[in-house]
Design a protein around this motif. Sequence first.
Motif, PDB file in Angstrom:
ATOM      1  N   LEU A 216       0.053  -0.492 -20.529  1.00  0.00           N
ATOM      2  CA  LEU A 216       0.226  -2.170 -20.696  1.00  0.00           C
ATOM      3  C   LEU A 216      -0.609  -2.830 -20.070  1.00  0.00           C
ATOM      4  CD1 LEU A 216       3.185  -3.627 -20.292  1.00  0.00           C
ATOM      5  CD2 LEU A 216       2.799  -3.568 -18.147  1.00  0.00           C
TER       6      LEU A 216
ATOM      7  N   PHE B 156      -0.526   5.070 -17.896  1.00  0.00           N
ATOM      8  CA  PHE B 156       0.644   5.672 -18.117  1.00  0.00           C
ATOM      9  C   PHE B 156       0.510   7.158 -17.284  1.00  0.00           C
ATOM     10  CE2 PHE B 156       0.527   3.797 -22.674  1.00  0.00           C
ATOM     11  CZ  PHE B 156       1.535   2.863 -22.283  1.00  0.00           C
TER      12      PHE B 156
ATOM     13  N   ASP C 171      -2.974   3.543  -7.357  1.00  0.00           N
ATOM     14  CA  ASP C 171      -2.260   3.048  -8.329  1.00  0.00           C
ATOM     15  C   ASP C 171      -1.487   1.909  -7.681  1.00  0.00           C
ATOM     16  OD1 ASP C 171      -0.980   3.191 -10.756  1.00  0.00           O
ATOM     17  OD2 ASP C 171      -0.115   5.042 -10.656  1.00  0.00           O
TER      18      ASP C 171
ATOM     19  N   VAL D 235       2.526  -9.209  -9.497  1.00  0.00           N
ATOM     20  CA  VAL D 235       3.747  -8.642  -9.452  1.00  0.00           C
ATOM     21  C   VAL D 235       4.414  -8.833 -10.986  1.00  0.00           C
ATOM     22  CG1 VAL D 235       5.855  -8.165  -8.451  1.00  0.00           C
ATOM     23  CG2 VAL D 235       3.950  -8.257  -7.043  1.00  0.00           C
ATOM     24  N   ASP D 236       4.413  -9.907 -11.231  1.00  0.00           N
ATOM     25  CA  ASP D 236       5.221 -10.329 -12.598  1.00  0.00           C
ATOM     26  C   ASP D 236       4.590  -9.427 -13.694  1.00  0.00           C
ATOM     27  OD1 ASP D 236       6.559 -12.141 -11.204  1.00  0.00           O
ATOM     28  OD2 ASP D 236       5.536 -13.821 -11.848  1.00  0.00           O
TER      29      ASP D 236
ATOM     30  N   THR E  14       2.615  -6.767 -13.688  1.00  0.00           N
ATOM     31  CA  THR E  14       2.418  -5.088 -13.652  1.00  0.00           C
ATOM     32  C   THR E  14       3.842  -4.642 -13.110  1.00  0.00           C
ATOM     33  OG1 THR E  14       1.762  -5.369 -11.347  1.00  0.00           O
ATOM     34  CG2 THR E  14       0.057  -5.482 -12.924  1.00  0.00           C
ATOM     35  N   GLY E  15       4.451  -5.092 -12.323  1.00  0.00           N
ATOM     36  CA  GLY E  15       5.654  -4.540 -11.987  1.00  0.00           C
ATOM     37  C   GLY E  15       5.616  -3.500 -10.804  1.00  0.00           C
ATOM     38  N   TYR E  16       4.327  -3.477 -10.370  1.00  0.00           N
ATOM     39  CA  TYR E  16       3.782  -2.525  -9.591  1.00  0.00           C
ATOM     40  C   TYR E  16       4.598  -2.747  -7.925  1.00  0.00           C
ATOM     41  CZ  TYR E  16      -0.404  -0.142 -11.031  1.00  0.00           C
ATOM     42  OH  TYR E  16      -1.302   0.660 -11.585  1.00  0.00           O
ATOM     43  N   ASP E  17       4.882  -1.689  -7.095  1.00  0.00           N
ATOM     44  CA  ASP E  17       5.767  -1.548  -6.035  1.00  0.00           C
ATOM     45  C   ASP E  17       4.807  -1.804  -4.501  1.00  0.00           C
ATOM     46  OD1 ASP E  17       4.876   0.838  -5.942  1.00  0.00           O
ATOM     47  OD2 ASP E  17       6.531   2.129  -5.782  1.00  0.00           O
TER      48      ASP E  17
ATOM     49  N   ARG F 285      11.472  -8.031  -3.344  1.00  0.00           N
ATOM     50  CA  ARG F 285      11.435  -7.589  -4.757  1.00  0.00           C
ATOM     51  C   ARG F 285      11.108  -6.035  -4.607  1.00  0.00           C
ATOM     52  NH1 ARG F 285       7.726 -11.404  -8.244  1.00  0.00           N
ATOM     53  NH2 ARG F 285       8.543 -10.138 -10.120  1.00  0.00           N
ATOM     54  N   MET F 286      11.346  -5.519  -3.307  1.00  0.00           N
ATOM     55  CA  MET F 286      10.878  -4.253  -2.960  1.00  0.00           C
ATOM     56  C   MET F 286       9.504  -3.742  -3.202  1.00  0.00           C
ATOM     57  SD  MET F 286      13.989  -3.282  -2.242  1.00  0.00           S
ATOM     58  CE  MET F 286      13.755  -1.612  -1.945  1.00  0.00           C
ATOM     59  N   VAL F 287       8.602  -4.745  -3.161  1.00  0.00           N
ATOM     60  CA  VAL F 287       7.190  -4.235  -2.963  1.00  0.00           C
ATOM     61  C   VAL F 287       6.554  -4.217  -1.726  1.00  0.00           C
ATOM     62  CG1 VAL F 287       5.111  -5.456  -3.990  1.00  0.00           C
ATOM     63  CG2 VAL F 287       7.097  -5.999  -5.164  1.00  0.00           C
TER      64      VAL F 287
END
Lengths: 615, 241
Positions: free
Chosen positions: A24, A252, A258, A300-301, A303-306, A335-337
Amino acid sequence: MPVKLDDKILIKVEKPARYTGGELNSVIKKPEDVTIRFAFCFPDSYEVGMSHLGMKILYHMMNERADTWCERVFAPWIDMEAAMRENGIPLYALESRDPVGGFDLVGFTLQYEMSYTNVVNMLDLAGVPILSAARGHGDPFVLGGGPCAYNPEPVADIFDFFVLGEGEEATGEVLDTYTVWRKSGGDRADFLRAVSTIPGVYVPSLYDIEYNDDRTIKAIKPKYDGVPAKITKRIVRDLDRAYFPDKMIVPFTAIVHDRIMLEVFRGCPHGCRFCQAGFVYRPMREKSPERLLESAEKLVDSTGYDEISLVSLSISDYSELGDLTERLTEKMSPRMVGISLPSLRVDSFSLELMEKAGQVRKSGLTFAPEAGTQRLRDVVNKGVTEDNLYESVKTAFSGGWNSVKLYFMIGLPTETYEDLDGIAELAARVIGIYRRVNEGRRAKPPTVTVSVAGFVPKPFTPFQWEPMDSIESLKEKQRYLKQKLTGKNFKYNYHDAELSALEAVFARGDRRLCAALVQAWQKGCKFDGWTEHFKKDKWDEAFAETGIDPEFYANRKREYGEILPWSVIDIGVTVKFLEMESRKAQEALLTPDCRRDCSGCGVTALKGDAKICRF
Amino acid sequence: MSVLINGIRIKFTKEEPVKFMSHLDTLKMFERALRRASIHITHSQGFNPHAHMVFGLPLQVGVTSEAEYADFEFGERAQITPEEFLKNMNRVLPSGVRIIGAAAMSTRSNIMSCVAMASVNVTIRPDASCSAEDFHSRVLDFTLQKEISVERTTKNGTKTVNIKPMINSIECGDTGNGEFLLKMKLDAGSVSNLKPDAVIDGVRSFTGRLIEIERIHRTALLVRKADRILDPMSDEALFDN
């Protein structure tokens, strides 16, 4: 033509997702739409390289240009390399799977001296001649950057040129120069001459080195008029306005770091005398909380990383840390980050911060006293007192932590066995503090991990003239400490002294080392930084066969006046200042941090503006 | 599994570009995709809260699939319809992962707990010394054995197992470009599980031929509920009565 990767190969190697690309946010372009193909190479495994922030910045920055396609290349792990060689697959870039040998520019980031054999190996796997002098028409230009490029001499014969300092501005200038050169139809020498006029670019083949009979350097002379006698590193003046990506590639497969890496500031206000980063990354420049919040949200938008990690050399020194963490936490916790604060100095303020940031895992905290006695801590200008440390440890234990890691160096200049005793005493007192804090309670037994590294003198530090401790002496000190730290609450680990010694050779080496490097690679050396792959005997052979005496580089005391291999490079901090710091070290005299008092290191001369330092 | 799950079940593909992504990494990938799509599902409590999502039978690394399933839990009320979920997630998923079905669910049995069978297509590299007809008839002989014994390696060493009861069907097919195709429906899940590789091992030793797997592709996953074998997206599977 892209290489063909057979499933038969991929299914047999470890973690094949490292070799297939398609992650991604990776950038795919059409080869016919661009004029410059840039291979960004990281001379270590995918997991290590993908964790490197500099690569993320420059990758996305170059790909913003319509004329350039920047792709990623990592060192294939041993099993994959064997399969590639067996099946005639050359080194390829992850995005297009095109062979690296067909690229225009092949750039390596040099993060660690022990990755040099991987550079050689990757060039060989790409079918690119290893030595700059052997490359001809149709071969890519090989360039280097990163912290090790501040002394590029040990790899000077391999690279066509180096970009010194921060790459945000210089990289574009190199690409523009390349475009002009290609349209002009000039030869390789023309391009190298042209690129040597870009500030911050060093073309080693344009300099003659003369040596004295005692093997030290007599002179470093530009071969032609117009070739700069000194190359000054590049810096970005305003980090708020500097390019920072709002996307990062999401792999992946798990990598070392990470998570989102949010760079908060560059440089460091402390002047720890052993620390190369503390000098070469000067001056200290901060980003504003506003800019950081904006970046964080976009990242965050995309990648979606936490997790967001606040990246810097010492996060506690960020002037608006409280404000930043609070606002970030407020935005990110729904957002649980999570927010992580590596390199945080431990005090009551920071523990409160960590609680707020939701970092409630009380697993381990790291302290870096660096040395066992106050005298030696003063020598290295580590502005930490014993009381500071005990106070921090007490705070941590009171806050529920039960395990701490203490980081020390051995072999520091002026060190005696008293300083080693100090390490053991300090560790014992830490356990004592834990017992007192938890008196009358049923507490878990504490764990104090003492981690000891051999000191390696680095260029552009006040210790650049110092001899490194001998391997025998380091081993003796390791043994000494081991028998002092036998209690069941202690864990003790130390670095391989032989590996540190090799690092020391290359850290302060000159271009006569290139032959030994290539020789070692021919004997099978690669991934030297990975202890299981480090082949000390092969290195010894390579040095002997090329007539190199490693001790000349690692263990020799230099005079202040000696022309050092890296003296062609200017990091802004003056040699005079480093010498002054070196003399102060001998007397155990402290130098205050930049915010308290400007010590006149000279870095303000970059861009001729004293206001470049914030403090 | 006594708690009633209110949520959305999806069917998705895992294609060539992502076939080397491990099961664990697939979970992580979905968790990140949810955040990119700003879809909030319920999370566990504790130091390391994790999203409440459950995936069907893990897919082996290197295997593609057109029939992967996952359940996402939304607690009391789902703020999103299955259609929106599919659309919003497909916008942010990496290429190679595509949601091809989404449905509301309310059941005590999540997808992982009720997997019963999996259908896979195993493509075999053609062998010049063996015609397709020949291969097909040898496979037929193989399946008609009273017992099909293969060596299986477990934690406690190797043992010989009769896998015949775990093979629900094997058919021979043709991919059109000369490769041999074996379509198998095998037991899968926590009660009885048979990997396609084990069947190929059996065929290999039965025929004495060097059979090489070219690729494996999962075509279907079936669940068991009250002793009925069901499509995971059927109403019976999605809702308790």
